[in-house]
Design an enzyme around this catalytic site. Sequence first.
Site, mmCIF file in Angstrom:
data_model
loop_
_atom_site.group_PDB
_atom_site.id
_atom_site.type_symbol
_atom_site.label_atom_id
_atom_site.label_comp_id
_atom_site.label_asym_id
_atom_site.label_seq_id
_atom_site.Cartn_x
_atom_site.Cartn_y
_atom_site.Cartn_z
ATOM 1 N N GLY A 282 47.052 34.481 45.085
ATOM 2 C CA GLY A 282 46.545 34.025 43.874
ATOM 3 C C GLY A 282 46.831 32.835 43.527
ATOM 4 N N GLY B 220 51.016 32.587 43.199
ATOM 5 C CA GLY B 220 51.634 32.855 43.888
ATOM 6 C C GLY B 220 51.070 33.605 45.148
ATOM 7 N N VAL C 168 51.565 37.553 47.451
ATOM 8 C CA VAL C 168 52.040 38.924 47.378
ATOM 9 C C VAL C 168 52.197 39.266 48.746
ATOM 10 C CG1 VAL C 168 51.638 41.552 46.813
ATOM 11 C CG2 VAL C 168 50.945 39.533 45.094
ATOM 12 N N LYS D 278 55.991 40.121 44.864
ATOM 13 C CA LYS D 278 55.276 38.986 44.567
ATOM 14 C C LYS D 278 56.229 37.795 44.176
ATOM 15 C CE LYS D 278 51.560 37.618 41.066
ATOM 16 N NZ LYS D 278 50.739 38.258 40.134
ATOM 17 N N ASP E 16 43.427 38.574 31.750
ATOM 18 C CA ASP E 16 42.654 38.337 32.952
ATOM 19 C C ASP E 16 42.341 39.812 33.472
ATOM 20 O OD1 ASP E 16 41.751 36.919 35.089
ATOM 21 O OD2 ASP E 16 43.597 36.620 35.993
HETATM 22 N N1 ADE Z 1 47.800 42.972 46.650
HETATM 23 C C1 ADE Z 1 48.304 42.600 45.420
HETATM 24 N N2 ADE Z 1 49.001 43.358 45.101
HETATM 25 C C2 ADE Z 1 49.078 44.645 45.677
HETATM 26 C C3 ADE Z 1 49.955 45.815 45.798
HETATM 27 N N3 ADE Z 1 50.468 46.011 44.734
HETATM 28 N N4 ADE Z 1 49.710 46.839 46.690
HETATM 29 C C4 ADE Z 1 48.878 46.396 47.526
HETATM 30 N N5 ADE Z 1 48.090 45.201 47.693
HETATM 31 C C5 ADE Z 1 48.331 44.163 46.727
#
Ligand code: ADE
Length: 413
Positions: free
Chosen positions: A34, A37, A39, A59, A273
């Site tokens: 995003g 950052g 994930v 994250k 958001d």
């Molecule tokens: N993409 C962003 N966050 C996620 C999550 N918690 N589980 C799976 N895909 C993701």
Amino acid sequence: SELGIEDQAELLPYDRKWEFPITNLKLGKQLGAGAFGVVCKGQAKGIKPEEEITTVAVKMVKRNAEDSCMRALVSELKIMAHLGKHLNVLNLLGACTKNVTKKELLVIVEYCKYGNIHNYLYRNRKDFINQIDPVTGNLDWNIGIEKLERTLSIASSKSCSQMKYAEHFYLRKDSNRSLLTNNDKRNDNLSCTGAQTDTAEVNMSPKVEDDTGDDYVVTSSAGSSIHLEWRTNYKPDYKGSVGPICTEDLIIWAFQVARGMEYLTSRKVLHGDLAARNILLTYDNVVKICDFGLAKNIYHNDQYKMKSNCPLPIKWMAIEAIRDRVFSTQSDVWAFGIVLWELFSLARMPYPGMQADERLYARLVEGYRMESPEYATQEIYKVMLDCWSLNPLDRPSFTELHQKIGCMLEEGI
Ligand code: ADE
């Protein structure tokens, strides 16, 4: 940003109980990226007492990211810790904050198997089952039943429970592994059907409400203890396949998002958001609100003025939020209306063909609103228009939205 995590006191406190040893965390492939950052998928050893290894999402900020990204992630961590547990909110599992001054911060959250609902809808839109009767414009629940049967036939002879909404609970085997039997019907407060297997539909009266997402333990008159888990849906996973998306799924997701937002509101948090890209889909048709990077605690003040350097999601923003960057729970309600539009258009970009600029703002002020998306009922479109009321106080609350959408689901029972 030479401050440690405790010193960044602009927001909430950070409780050391969340600290997770980085050595017990194995990072896997990237799940998404995003503005703030990255994930990644991960495996965390011992993060949940009930299992040895848990699949998680982690994250973090990009190595060369600006300080503002780091601050946003610290803020997100604190907001999530403050929020606590709810089935329809992405739950915090832990964090590695030891090297926060060296721009190393890992926030560990639940992993959601199907990713965000925007991409999920987009990928699966060709198989969508439209349950709206072209003659009456109303939902034809029979199409849903055919579809459910199809899903269940994939699930072979296993009897799966149908969870519709709040009054219905998901039944699991009790701890001594004995199966539920129809004897449980003798309990006046508990009726169950299809109880030959390990899942069954139960009807509880009086109605029990639970916002924690935790299991209930109820003892039936037959003496066995039954674990009741709160559910808001009826489409069980089978070998990772949930079948095609139908109109009812969209309503079920909308219902759960309203419930999750109602919970955020009760915790005095505004999201800032809310959008389909920030709603994750996981097992059993459960959706979870995520991405609290722009979220604010509004305990002392029910509005928040976003800083001017913060990039903003214009097409999801209420008129007053575009005008003077003032966010509130009512501006989250506007965004919820846009999420409904995204759902019932199967993940189209809002305001098709229009730029997110002053002309859009001017047209909104004149009273222009998006047309009904292709797959919405009139009732659903009416809810969207209510969410887009010019006066924030004329917009429904998330409690009203949760109730209204719940009634739409009830019609199909
Ligand atoms: N993409 C962003 N966050 C996620 C999550 N918690 N589980 C799976 N895909 C993701």
